[in-house]
Every structure is written in structure tokens, then in C-alpha cells.
Design an enzyme around this catalytic site. Structure first.
Site, PDB file in Angstrom:
ATOM      1  N   HIS A 268       0.883  -1.183   0.000  1.00 42.71           N
ATOM      2  CA  HIS A 268       0.000   0.000   0.000  1.00 42.71           C
ATOM      3  C   HIS A 268       0.913   1.223   0.000  1.00 42.71           C
ATOM      4  O   HIS A 268       1.679   1.423  -0.932  1.00 42.71           O
ATOM      5  CB  HIS A 268      -0.922  -0.115   1.222  1.00 42.71           C
ATOM      6  CG  HIS A 268      -2.057   0.853   1.277  1.00 42.71           C
ATOM      7  ND1 HIS A 268      -2.392   1.693   0.261  1.00 42.71           N
ATOM      8  CD2 HIS A 268      -2.954   1.110   2.276  1.00 42.71           C
ATOM      9  CE1 HIS A 268      -3.445   2.420   0.607  1.00 42.71           C
ATOM     10  NE2 HIS A 268      -3.799   2.087   1.839  1.00 42.71           N
ATOM     11  N   HIS A 307      -2.164  -1.873 -10.013  1.00 41.43           N
ATOM     12  CA  HIS A 307      -3.125  -1.297  -9.079  1.00 41.43           C
ATOM     13  C   HIS A 307      -4.385  -2.134  -9.116  1.00 41.43           C
ATOM     14  O   HIS A 307      -4.762  -2.636 -10.179  1.00 41.43           O
ATOM     15  CB  HIS A 307      -3.441   0.151  -9.477  1.00 41.43           C
ATOM     16  CG  HIS A 307      -4.038   0.936  -8.365  1.00 41.43           C
ATOM     17  ND1 HIS A 307      -5.372   0.889  -8.074  1.00 41.43           N
ATOM     18  CD2 HIS A 307      -3.469   1.749  -7.460  1.00 41.43           C
ATOM     19  CE1 HIS A 307      -5.601   1.663  -7.029  1.00 41.43           C
ATOM     20  NE2 HIS A 307      -4.473   2.196  -6.630  1.00 41.43           N
ATOM     21  N   ASP A 363       2.882   5.722  -6.680  1.00 40.74           N
ATOM     22  CA  ASP A 363       4.125   5.577  -5.916  1.00 40.74           C
ATOM     23  C   ASP A 363       5.367   5.491  -6.785  1.00 40.74           C
ATOM     24  O   ASP A 363       6.481   5.568  -6.282  1.00 40.74           O
ATOM     25  CB  ASP A 363       4.055   4.317  -5.042  1.00 40.74           C
ATOM     26  CG  ASP A 363       3.003   4.458  -3.981  1.00 40.74           C
ATOM     27  OD1 ASP A 363       2.980   5.509  -3.334  1.00 40.74           O
ATOM     28  OD2 ASP A 363       2.192   3.536  -3.812  1.00 40.74           O
TER      29      ASP A 363
HETATM   30  C1  COA Z   1      -1.029  -2.970  -6.209  1.00 44.87           C
HETATM   31  C2  COA Z   1      -1.155  -4.488  -6.199  1.00 44.87           C
HETATM   32  C3  COA Z   1      -1.081  -4.961  -4.722  1.00 44.87           C
HETATM   33  C4  COA Z   1      -2.513  -4.884  -6.796  1.00 44.87           C
HETATM   34  O1  COA Z   1      -2.653  -6.229  -6.627  1.00 44.87           O
HETATM   35  P1  COA Z   1      -3.877  -7.072  -7.218  1.00 44.87           P
HETATM   36  O2  COA Z   1      -4.978  -6.191  -7.660  1.00 44.87           O
HETATM   37  O3  COA Z   1      -4.212  -8.116  -6.201  1.00 44.87           O
HETATM   38  O4  COA Z   1      -3.272  -7.702  -8.532  1.00 44.87           O
HETATM   39  P2  COA Z   1      -2.725  -9.167  -8.675  1.00 44.87           P
HETATM   40  O5  COA Z   1      -1.727  -9.469  -7.600  1.00 44.87           O
HETATM   41  O6  COA Z   1      -3.918 -10.075  -8.818  1.00 44.87           O
HETATM   42  O7  COA Z   1      -1.960  -9.095 -10.055  1.00 44.87           O
HETATM   43  C5  COA Z   1      -2.445  -9.578 -11.298  1.00 44.87           C
HETATM   44  C6  COA Z   1      -1.270 -10.153 -12.076  1.00 44.87           C
HETATM   45  O8  COA Z   1      -0.301  -9.116 -12.318  1.00 44.87           O
HETATM   46  C7  COA Z   1       0.940  -9.456 -11.680  1.00 44.87           C
HETATM   47  N1  COA Z   1       1.429  -8.245 -11.026  1.00 44.87           N
HETATM   48  C8  COA Z   1       0.711  -7.354 -10.302  1.00 44.87           C
HETATM   49  N2  COA Z   1       1.492  -6.335  -9.913  1.00 44.87           N
HETATM   50  C9  COA Z   1       2.721  -6.592 -10.420  1.00 44.87           C
HETATM   51  C10 COA Z   1       3.937  -5.892 -10.342  1.00 44.87           C
HETATM   52  N3  COA Z   1       4.033  -4.733  -9.688  1.00 44.87           N
HETATM   53  N4  COA Z   1       5.021  -6.441 -10.960  1.00 44.87           N
HETATM   54  C11 COA Z   1       4.915  -7.607 -11.638  1.00 44.87           C
HETATM   55  N5  COA Z   1       3.766  -8.304 -11.731  1.00 44.87           N
HETATM   56  C12 COA Z   1       2.684  -7.811 -11.133  1.00 44.87           C
HETATM   57  C13 COA Z   1       0.598 -10.528 -10.657  1.00 44.87           C
HETATM   58  O9  COA Z   1       1.716 -11.345 -10.377  1.00 44.87           O
HETATM   59  C14 COA Z   1      -0.517 -11.242 -11.353  1.00 44.87           C
HETATM   60  O10 COA Z   1       0.053 -12.061 -12.334  1.00 44.87           O
HETATM   61  P3  COA Z   1      -0.590 -13.518 -12.695  1.00 44.87           P
HETATM   62  O11 COA Z   1      -1.948 -13.209 -13.248  1.00 44.87           O
HETATM   63  O12 COA Z   1       0.354 -14.116 -13.658  1.00 44.87           O
HETATM   64  O13 COA Z   1      -0.661 -14.256 -11.382  1.00 44.87           O
HETATM   65  C15 COA Z   1      -0.032  -5.138  -7.030  1.00 44.87           C
HETATM   66  O14 COA Z   1      -0.111  -4.685  -8.365  1.00 44.87           O
HETATM   67  C16 COA Z   1       1.350  -4.865  -6.451  1.00 44.87           C
HETATM   68  O15 COA Z   1       1.787  -5.567  -5.545  1.00 44.87           O
HETATM   69  N6  COA Z   1       2.067  -3.813  -6.968  1.00 44.87           N
HETATM   70  C17 COA Z   1       3.372  -3.476  -6.438  1.00 44.87           C
HETATM   71  C18 COA Z   1       3.204  -2.689  -5.146  1.00 44.87           C
HETATM   72  C19 COA Z   1       2.703  -1.278  -5.369  1.00 44.87           C
HETATM   73  O16 COA Z   1       3.222  -0.559  -6.211  1.00 44.87           O
HETATM   74  N7  COA Z   1       1.703  -0.888  -4.553  1.00 44.87           N
HETATM   75  C20 COA Z   1       1.176   0.460  -4.574  1.00 44.87           C
HETATM   76  C21 COA Z   1      -0.249   0.489  -4.964  1.00 44.87           C
HETATM   77  S1  COA Z   1      -0.789   2.160  -5.109  1.00 44.87           S
END
Ligand code: COA
Length: 436
Positions: A268, A307, A363
Site C-alpha cells: 500500500h 493497481h 508511488d
Molecule cells: C497494487 C497491487 C497490490 C494490486 O494487486 P492485485 O490487484 O491483487 O493484482 P494481482 O496481484 O492479482 O496481479 C495480477 C497479475 O499481475 C501481476 N502483477 C501485479 N502487480 C505486479 C507488479 N508490480 N510487478 C509484476 N507483476 C505484477 C501478478 O503477479 C498477477 O500475475 P498472474 O496473473 O500471472 O498471477 C499489485 O499490483 C502490487 O503488488 N504492486 C506493487 C506494489 C505497489 O506498487 N503498490 C502500490 C499500490 S498504489
């Protein structure tokens, strides 16, 4: 308009049910009418992480994640970032309308009046190690204010709520600045009422022996814009915590501390700190391609990308990128920007990221600006928490005033044992720890 209905047939009983659709949703509790027999509790919906569950009605923030739209109270984020100050936007978020000049003057005076911390608060901070994480200090000190203001427990009293809102918005920059100075061993600087919200924050952070702190106007404006962009973001993880804790009628100080705790996680608000660590690890533009390949092979994530809601470019990231250019004119270019730009370019052309609709989020660039402004990565999430306090409080007000809300209490699907015979200690065998 014609009444919209969802008709469903339960294949277990062949019974047919009709549920009204309102605002594109059915009421999950209507599903309880669906029973397979007399002693069936009724059908539930299973939704870990609330992927498809609306937990409230809200009139504060609108996001269209597919189109990359963000609006506060109907106003596009781009216009607000361009035209308004942070406290003007805070007023809008809290009260629903942009303030007149007089309303803004009174609001600014009301918030400024509360920027001082009780002297005893400094004692809380003194208890922390010099290397304590500023977010931990921030969370604990906000929670500790609950003991300084016991009147905050009167959450059903609108006047009390209004007072606590101004207290919290006034005091969070002071707490953040004190946490920062504590980590450096510098004396705390009292707020200066003559300065704007962000200028005063900069004064409390960075004033040394000069009699009057003068903020660089370009940097103060950039910080103000960053605060506007972070002020609210509908039902994100920390806001959901604010509402969940607030639903028990806990006071707003402990609710805000709980929300800030949720914000501190690396998935987050902690992500901007992780972005900087990642850029350090990459080291130079030449290593970007190799790093992306590692991510695609499942070794870690590209921090600052992806996101839950935005499946398009995060509109805040675009404004931050613009603000970064302004800041770098004043501070000199942060070399990490070149790595970040290369990372964005390569990722946005890569099938892995295109297929999953992974774009830079807020971010991705904010940490680079914060670093150029002189902040250490440990402070980044605190800088997020200050403006988000406004959003948390607006959502908390909405919750308390909403007659449909009750104490938040999800259901579960129980997957554990049925009733078992108790085993006395001398007869117990070692079993593998149950993960279920
Ligand atoms: C923001 C976040 C938690 C959203 O998660 P979510 O909605 O649950 O999305 P998911 O984890 O289901 O991701 C969907 C797919 O994209 C991939 N993915 C998501 N974010 C990714 C990232 N930053 N880098 C690489 N792969 C990513 C996942 O591994 C998943 O792949 P798969 O379908 O092969 O399993 C996630 O994108 C993340 O961890 N981002 C990095 C942290 C970040 O920048 N957070 C700030 C948010 S404002």
C-alpha cells in the site's frame, strides 16, 4: 426507470428468486433467502480481499480505473492539482463543495489553530530509539493523542467530530516533522502560523538557526500538489480499515492510527519506499532489461506498478511526473529518474505488463520527488499519511452519518474440524501444525 431485477434459479432446489438491482449491485444479504433446506443458514457470497464487494455508499471520490479517471466530489484531479491549495481540496473532500474565500479563510484558521502538540507529546517521541522507523513513531503518536483528547470518544456528537477533524489535520504534519527531527537528533521546531500548511511543514522539518524559515515556493507548491493527489482514494486498504475500526465507534485518533498502520505496508503506502530500494538495486539504466526479465520470471514485483483499480495509467502518476520536472529545475535532476523512465518505457512495451494491464501507479514517481526534496525513504509513507488523513476523516464522517452502517463484521467459510473429543495432555501426540 423500470425496476431492474436479477432472477436466479438454485439448481439444488429448482427454486427461483428475484433480487432488486440498485446502482449496479444486489444486496448480498438478499442471498440469504436462498436456502437448500429448513436448517440451511442461507447463501453467502465469498469475496476474499473484497474484489467485488461494495461496503458502503460514498459521495466523496470517484475512480474509473479502466479510463484512468479520478475525481474528488466530481472535480477532476487534474483541475484540482492545477488550481487549488491542499487545504482548499481538504475542505472540498470533507464538506462536499469548494470553499468560498471566507469559508477557506475560516477553515485554514481552524486547522492552523490546532497545529501545536501538547508538550507531553514530545515525551512519547523521546521514548523511541533514534533509529525508530518514522512511520512507527507517527502511528503510535497519533494513537497516543487519543489519551490527550478523551472528548474525542463522543463520536456521535457532530461538534466533537468537527473539532477532532481539525485537530488531526492540524497535528499530523507536526507529528511527522517531530518524528523526522527525532531521528536526526535535532530539536523540535514549533509551528509557524504565518506560513501555509505545506510551508509550515517544511519549516518544522528543516528550520535550523535562521529566525524565519522561507520555503522555496516551487518546492512548497510541489509538496502541496503531492498532498492533493494523495488526499483520498475511495475504499483502499487503509480507508477500509478507518471505516472498519470507526464502525465500532472507536475515537478518530485510534481509527486514524489503525488506518496509518494499514498504509505502512509495502503493498500500500509503503510501496514508494520500495520503489527507491528497487531503483537502487537496479543501479543503472543498463540493468533495467535484466531486472524486468527477473520480475517476469516470478522473482519479485516491479514496485510502483500495478493497481487493484487502475487498469490504465494512474492519473496521479501523470501529474507527479509533471511535478517532478518542476522540482528538478530547483533541486537538480535525481539520477534515479533516468532509471525509472527507462523502466516505465520497457515495461509499457512488454507483453507481460500489457496483458496484465500493469501501469505505473502514484508511488512510482513520488519517491523520486521526495528524495529530491531531501527526504529519506523511511519518511515517504509518513508523507502519504499526512494528506490521506483528510480522506480517512471524510470517510469516517460519512460512515458515522450513514444510517445503513453497522459494526463491520464479515462472515467466514469455516474450513476447520467438526466437533472433536478433548485429548488430555498426557495422551496428545505431536501432529503437524494445522494450516487450515
Ligand atoms: C497494487 C497491487 C497490490 C494490486 O494487486 P492485485 O490487484 O491483487 O493484482 P494481482 O496481484 O492479482 O496481479 C495480477 C497479475 O499481475 C501481476 N502483477 C501485479 N502487480 C505486479 C507488479 N508490480 N510487478 C509484476 N507483476 C505484477 C501478478 O503477479 C498477477 O500475475 P498472474 O496473473 O500471472 O498471477 C499489485 O499490483 C502490487 O503488488 N504492486 C506493487 C506494489 C505497489 O506498487 N503498490 C502500490 C499500490 S498504489
Amino acid at each position: 426507470m423500470e425496476k431492474q431485477i436479477l432472477s436466479v434459479v438454485d439448481s439444488r432446489t429448482n427454486d427461483r428468486y428475484e433480487f432488486p438491482i440498485e446502482n449496479g449491485a444486489i444486496r448480498a444479504s438478499d442471498l440469504r433467502q436462498i436456502r437448500s433446506g429448513a436448517d440451511d443458514f442461507g447463501l453467502m457470497s465469498f469475496d476474499p480481499a473484497f474484489l467485488n464487494t461494495a461496503s458502503c455508499r460514498s459521495a466523496i471520490t470517484f475512480i474509473d480505473g479502466d479510463k484512468g479517471i479520478l475525481r474528488y466530489r466530481g472535480y477532476p484531479i487534474e483541475r484540482l492539482a492545477e488550481k487549488c491549495t491542499f487545504l482548499e481540496v481538504a475542505y472540498l473532500i470533507l464538506y462536499g463543495e469548494l470553499p468560498t474565500e471566507l469559508q477557506l479563510k475560516n477553515f485554514v484558521a481552524g486547522v492552523t489553530h490546532h497545529t501545536m502538540l501538547h508538550e507531553k507529546t514530545k515525551n512519547f517521541l523521546e521514548g523511541f530509539n533514534h533509529d525508530a522507523h518514522p512511520m512507527g513513531m507517527f502511528i503510535s503518536t497519533v494513537a497516543a493523542l487519543s489519551t490527550v483528547y478523551p472528548d474525542a470518544r463522543r463520536v456521535l456528537d457532530p461538534e466533537s467530530r468537527e473539532l477532532q477533524i481539525r485537530r488531526l489535520i492540524g497535528k499530523v504534519p507536526t507529528i511527522a516533522a517531530y518524528a523526522y527531527r527525532h531521528s536526526l537528533g535535532y530539536p523540535y521546531i514549533y509551528p509557524d502560523d504565518e506560513l501555509s500548511y505545506t510551508e509550515n511543514f517544511m519549516n518544522m522539518l528543516w528550520r535550523m538557526v535562521e529566525p524565519k524559515y522561507r520555503a522555496n515556493p516551487v518546492l512548497a507548491r510541489a509538496l502541496d500538489i503531492l498532498f492533493i493527489l494523495h488526499a483520498d482514494h475511495e475504499q483502499n486498504c487503509s480507508t477500509n480499515v478507518m471505516r472498519a475500526v470507526g464502525s465500532s465507534q472507536a475515537d478518530p485518533f485510534v481509527c486514524t492510527a489503525a488506518a496509518a498502520s494499514a498504509l505502512s505496508g509495502p503493498l500500500h503506502g509503503g510501496a514508494n519506499e520500495e520503489v527507491l530500494k528497487m531503483l537502487d538495486e537496479i543501479g543503472s539504466k543498463d540493468n533495467v532489461r535484466g531486472y524486468i526479465e527477473k520480475v517476469k520470471a516470478g522473482h519479485g514485483k516491479l514496485m510502483g506498478f500495478g493497481h487493484r483499480i487502475y487498469k490504465n495509467y494512474d492519473p496521479r502518476a501523470r501529474i507527479i511526473k509533471w511535478a517532478a520536472d518542476q522540482v528538478f529545475v530547483a533541486t537538480g535532476r535525481n539520477p534515479k529518474l533516468d532509471i525509472a523512465l527507462e523502466l516505465e518505457k520497457i515495461a509499457l512495451e512488454d507483453e507481460y505488463f500489457i496483458k496484465r494491464k500493469l501501469y505505473p501507479n502514484v508511488d512510482f514517481y513520488s519517491g523520486i520527488i521526495y528524495q529530491a526534496l531531501g527526504f529519506k525513504p523511511e519518511m515517504f509513507t509518513v508523507l502519504f499519511a499526512i494528506p490521506r488523513t483528510v480522506g480517512w476523516l471524510a470517510q469516517w464522517q460519512e460512515l458515522i452519518q450513514d444510517p445503513e452502517q453497522k459494526i463491520a463484521r464479515p462472515r467466514q467459510l469455516y474450513t476447520g474440524y467438526d466437533a472433536r473429543e478433548f485429548v488430555p495432555i498426557e495422551k496428545r501426540a505431536i501432529r503437524a501444525a494445522a494450516s487450515r
